[in-house]
Enzyme design. Structure first.
Site, PDB file in Angstrom:
ATOM      1  N   HIS A 115      35.536  82.630  39.172  1.00 50.63           N
ATOM      2  CA  HIS A 115      34.240  83.262  39.376  1.00 50.63           C
ATOM      3  C   HIS A 115      33.428  82.514  40.430  1.00 50.63           C
ATOM      4  CE1 HIS A 115      33.336  79.979  36.606  1.00 50.63           C
ATOM      5  NE2 HIS A 115      32.099  80.027  37.066  1.00 50.63           N
ATOM      6  N   TYR A 178      26.940  77.501  49.518  1.00 51.15           N
ATOM      7  CA  TYR A 178      28.228  77.779  48.888  1.00 51.15           C
ATOM      8  C   TYR A 178      29.193  76.628  49.121  1.00 51.15           C
ATOM      9  CZ  TYR A 178      32.877  79.759  48.258  1.00 51.15           C
ATOM     10  OH  TYR A 178      34.174  79.954  47.866  1.00 51.15           O
ATOM     11  N   ALA A 181      28.504  73.456  47.045  1.00 51.92           N
ATOM     12  CA  ALA A 181      28.952  73.542  45.651  1.00 51.92           C
ATOM     13  C   ALA A 181      30.456  73.367  45.550  1.00 51.92           C
ATOM     14  CB  ALA A 181      28.531  74.877  45.044  1.00 51.92           C
ATOM     15  N   ARG A 213      37.647  86.174  50.053  1.00 48.48           N
ATOM     16  CA  ARG A 213      38.122  87.219  49.151  1.00 48.48           C
ATOM     17  C   ARG A 213      37.363  88.525  49.327  1.00 48.48           C
ATOM     18  NH1 ARG A 213      37.907  83.511  44.096  1.00 48.48           N
ATOM     19  NH2 ARG A 213      36.824  82.171  45.552  1.00 48.48           N
ATOM     20  N   ALA A 216      32.540  89.744  45.808  1.00 45.04           N
ATOM     21  CA  ALA A 216      31.862  88.666  45.082  1.00 45.04           C
ATOM     22  C   ALA A 216      32.335  87.311  45.556  1.00 45.04           C
ATOM     23  CB  ALA A 216      32.085  88.799  43.572  1.00 45.04           C
ATOM     24  N   SER A 217      32.500  87.156  46.861  1.00 43.96           N
ATOM     25  CA  SER A 217      32.960  85.893  47.409  1.00 43.96           C
ATOM     26  C   SER A 217      31.934  85.397  48.407  1.00 43.96           C
ATOM     27  CB  SER A 217      34.307  86.068  48.115  1.00 43.96           C
ATOM     28  OG  SER A 217      34.131  86.806  49.292  1.00 43.96           O
TER      29      SER A 217
END
EC number: 1.1.1.-
Length: 288
Positions: A115, A178, A181, A213, A216-217
């Site tokens: 996720h 992003y 993280a 991806r 949701a990437s």
């Protein structure tokens, strides 16, 4: 001499990627908790595991999409499959998800962390609020899920499989929150791997680096800005499953990303010309 060196490096890479001791039967009856399972590579991972006869608990944010994936998995022959809709932005959710999986499956052989959350490109992505949200979804929830599942994985001598995109290794413009993280995840799982080795705990950790991806990437946050293409879902998912089942330390799909990550150490600061080739400059300016 240079030719011999390049030939030797090529032979090593060929041998590394040619060697394949993957046994599909090893996944029959395996107990798998898969996050981010409603679309993209996560959805394809669920379908592969279902075909291979694994027992599944799927989780993602959107219940309607999860129900569709669960129905397809049943058609593909999944012997046991459950789902729990969950928003990883809530700190209390990881404990609920892991406990649900343990209750339904009686233990875990694989924890597959797929996720992630994405913020819009530009200055909004660098606000304190957006960064805090990204850190919870893309880093802290991974740490929580791992810590909660580790006792069960220790008992089963199982595997942790962590799926990330290339932006987690080679950051680009407009992806800083992003990438930050994901870089933190690399450090956490690298440290955890060393601790498990020292304690002689037989839990494998497989770090996967894929192309951007489909959904949701990180691509969501820089769509229209980056020219990078998404990795093909089914093939990328199969590469992840092979890596986890063979307890590989790393998976790169496509394989050339391994070379790119190595070159990152030699060329840490790409020039402005290279950045412009990667970006749609007009869209980037609008996002900022």
């Amino acid at each position: 001499m240079r030719v011999l060196l390049l030939t030797g490096l090529g032979a090593l890479f060929f041998a590394y990627y040619w060697d394949d001791n993957f046994n599909p039967a090893s996944l029959q009856g395996a107990r798998v908790l898969l996050t981010g399972a409603s679309a993209g590579v996560g959805e394809e991972l669920a379908y592969h595991y279902a075909r291979l006869g694994s027992h599944l608990v799927l989780t993602a944010h959107t219940e309607a999409l999860l129900q569709k994936v669960v129905g397809n998995c049943r058609k593909l022959g999944a012997p046991k499959i459950f789902y729990i809709a969950a928003d990883m932005a809530s700190p209390e959710v990881p404990e609920r998800v892991v406990q649900f999986a343990l209750d339904k499956l009686g233990g875990l052989d694989y924890l597959v962390l797929n996720h992630l959350g994405a913020a819009p490109a530009g200055t909004r992505a660098r606000s304190a609020q957006a960064t805090r949200w990204l850190l919870q979804v893309n880093f802290l929830s991974y740490v929580q899920l791992t810590s909660l599942a580790l006792p069960s994985l220790t008992d089963s001598k199982g595997s942790l499989v962590v799926v990330s995109s290339l932006l987690g290794r080679v950051p680009t413009s407009f992806s800083s929150p992003y990438s930050a993280a994901k870089f933190a995840l690399d450090g956490f799982f690298g440290s955890l791997r060393r601790e498990l080795d020292v304690q002689d705990v037989n839990v494998a950790i497989t770090m996967c680096v894929l192309g951007l991806r489909d959904r949701a990437s990180a691509a969501e946050g820089v769509r229209g800005v980056t020219r990078a293409k998404a990795a093909p879902g089914p093939k990328a998912a199969l590469a992840v499953i092979r890596g986890g089942a063979t307890r590989a330390s790393g998976v790169f799909y496509p394989w050339r990303f391994h070379l790119l990550c190595l070159l990152r150490g030699w060329l840490p600061r790409p020039g402005a010309w290279f950045i412009r080739q990667e970006l749609n400059v007009t869209a980037a300016a609008a996002a900022a």
